[in-house]
Motif scaffolding. Sequence first.
Motif, PDB file in Angstrom:
ATOM      1  N   ARG A  36       0.830  -1.222   0.000  1.00  0.00           N
ATOM      2  CA  ARG A  36       0.000   0.000   0.000  1.00  0.00           C
ATOM      3  C   ARG A  36       0.858   1.263   0.000  1.00  0.00           C
ATOM      4  NH1 ARG A  36      -5.500  -1.226   1.457  1.00  0.00           N
ATOM      5  NH2 ARG A  36      -5.555  -3.209   2.553  1.00  0.00           N
ATOM      6  N   LYS A  37       1.891   1.267   0.822  1.00  0.00           N
ATOM      7  CA  LYS A  37       2.772   2.436   0.876  1.00  0.00           C
ATOM      8  C   LYS A  37       3.513   2.639  -0.441  1.00  0.00           C
ATOM      9  CE  LYS A  37       3.433   2.576   5.837  1.00  0.00           C
ATOM     10  NZ  LYS A  37       4.347   2.390   6.960  1.00  0.00           N
ATOM     11  N   ALA A  38       3.964   1.537  -1.032  1.00  0.00           N
ATOM     12  CA  ALA A  38       4.660   1.631  -2.320  1.00  0.00           C
ATOM     13  C   ALA A  38       3.734   2.224  -3.370  1.00  0.00           C
ATOM     14  CB  ALA A  38       5.163   0.256  -2.755  1.00  0.00           C
ATOM     15  N   LEU A  39       2.481   1.833  -3.368  1.00  0.00           N
ATOM     16  CA  LEU A  39       1.513   2.368  -4.318  1.00  0.00           C
ATOM     17  C   LEU A  39       1.254   3.849  -4.050  1.00  0.00           C
ATOM     18  CD1 LEU A  39      -0.507   1.920  -6.626  1.00  0.00           C
ATOM     19  CD2 LEU A  39      -2.203   1.338  -4.880  1.00  0.00           C
ATOM     20  N   SER A  40       1.039   4.196  -2.791  1.00  0.00           N
ATOM     21  CA  SER A  40       0.723   5.594  -2.469  1.00  0.00           C
ATOM     22  C   SER A  40       1.891   6.534  -2.725  1.00  0.00           C
ATOM     23  CB  SER A  40       0.242   5.723  -1.024  1.00  0.00           C
ATOM     24  OG  SER A  40       1.293   5.467  -0.123  1.00  0.00           O
ATOM     25  N   LYS A  41       3.121   6.024  -2.637  1.00  0.00           N
ATOM     26  CA  LYS A  41       4.310   6.842  -2.889  1.00  0.00           C
ATOM     27  C   LYS A  41       4.726   6.833  -4.361  1.00  0.00           C
ATOM     28  CE  LYS A  41       6.293   6.418   1.706  1.00  0.00           C
ATOM     29  NZ  LYS A  41       7.456   5.984   2.492  1.00  0.00           N
ATOM     30  N   GLY A  42       4.006   6.064  -5.182  1.00  0.00           N
ATOM     31  CA  GLY A  42       4.332   6.007  -6.595  1.00  0.00           C
ATOM     32  C   GLY A  42       5.472   5.077  -6.943  1.00  0.00           C
ATOM     33  N   HIS A  43       5.845   4.197  -6.014  1.00  0.00           N
ATOM     34  CA  HIS A  43       6.922   3.240  -6.273  1.00  0.00           C
ATOM     35  C   HIS A  43       6.436   2.068  -7.116  1.00  0.00           C
ATOM     36  CE1 HIS A  43       9.697   5.281  -3.629  1.00  0.00           C
ATOM     37  NE2 HIS A  43       8.770   5.298  -2.695  1.00  0.00           N
ATOM     38  N   ILE A  44       5.130   1.857  -7.159  1.00  0.00           N
ATOM     39  CA  ILE A  44       4.524   0.840  -8.018  1.00  0.00           C
ATOM     40  C   ILE A  44       3.268   1.422  -8.640  1.00  0.00           C
ATOM     41  CG2 ILE A  44       5.425  -1.134  -6.724  1.00  0.00           C
ATOM     42  CD1 ILE A  44       2.674  -1.486  -5.461  1.00  0.00           C
ATOM     43  N   ARG A  45       2.866   0.839  -9.779  1.00  0.00           N
ATOM     44  CA  ARG A  45       1.612   1.235 -10.420  1.00  0.00           C
ATOM     45  C   ARG A  45       0.508   0.298  -9.938  1.00  0.00           C
ATOM     46  NH1 ARG A  45       3.010   1.538 -16.619  1.00  0.00           N
ATOM     47  NH2 ARG A  45       0.772   1.768 -16.744  1.00  0.00           N
ATOM     48  N   PRO A  46      -0.735   0.729 -10.030  1.00  0.00           N
ATOM     49  CA  PRO A  46      -1.837  -0.151  -9.625  1.00  0.00           C
ATOM     50  C   PRO A  46      -1.831  -1.446 -10.431  1.00  0.00           C
ATOM     51  CG  PRO A  46      -2.614   2.092  -9.946  1.00  0.00           C
ATOM     52  CD  PRO A  46      -1.198   2.045 -10.446  1.00  0.00           C
ATOM     53  N   LEU A  47      -2.209  -2.508  -9.783  1.00  0.00           N
ATOM     54  CA  LEU A  47      -2.223  -3.815 -10.408  1.00  0.00           C
ATOM     55  C   LEU A  47      -3.084  -3.837 -11.671  1.00  0.00           C
ATOM     56  CD1 LEU A  47      -1.321  -6.759 -10.269  1.00  0.00           C
ATOM     57  CD2 LEU A  47      -3.229  -7.205  -8.722  1.00  0.00           C
ATOM     58  N   THR A  48      -4.175  -3.118 -11.674  1.00  0.00           N
ATOM     59  CA  THR A  48      -5.048  -3.098 -12.854  1.00  0.00           C
ATOM     60  C   THR A  48      -4.304  -2.573 -14.083  1.00  0.00           C
ATOM     61  OG1 THR A  48      -5.909  -0.956 -12.146  1.00  0.00           O
ATOM     62  CG2 THR A  48      -7.223  -2.888 -11.607  1.00  0.00           C
ATOM     63  N   GLU A  49      -3.490  -1.541 -13.903  1.00  0.00           N
ATOM     64  CA  GLU A  49      -2.707  -0.994 -15.022  1.00  0.00           C
ATOM     65  C   GLU A  49      -1.670  -1.997 -15.507  1.00  0.00           C
ATOM     66  OE1 GLU A  49      -0.964   2.816 -14.212  1.00  0.00           O
ATOM     67  OE2 GLU A  49      -2.824   3.580 -13.339  1.00  0.00           O
TER      68      GLU A  49
END
Length: 107
Positions: A36-49
């Motif tokens: 969750r933190k990685a997603l919110s910080k932009g370190h990963i893209r959402p799984l759907t993308e």
Amino acid sequence: MKRLAVPPLICLSLLSAGSVSASADDGDDRDHEIARKALSKGHIRPLTEIIDTLKSGFPGQIIGVELESKKNGTFVYEFKVLAPDGKLKEVKVDAVTAKILKIEDDD
């Protein structure tokens, strides 16, 4: 390298919710927070993308996904994909760029 597993039922809910969550194989309850933190910080893209990009570049049915946390702080999605020829493939995808990094047979 630490693997954060995303079970199939969570995967389905992620697809509809458009967010990333994870639970670990080894029982570490903090793994979902790391994702969750990685997603919110932009370190990963959402799984759907990531899945949309993967489907456009590699045919088959996704049957599993894990999020790997590398020692250098980067993340890689590891997909188990049943290819049209019936072979199970492991497809590694960069969690930021959605670029397919590696495709190999999954024994």
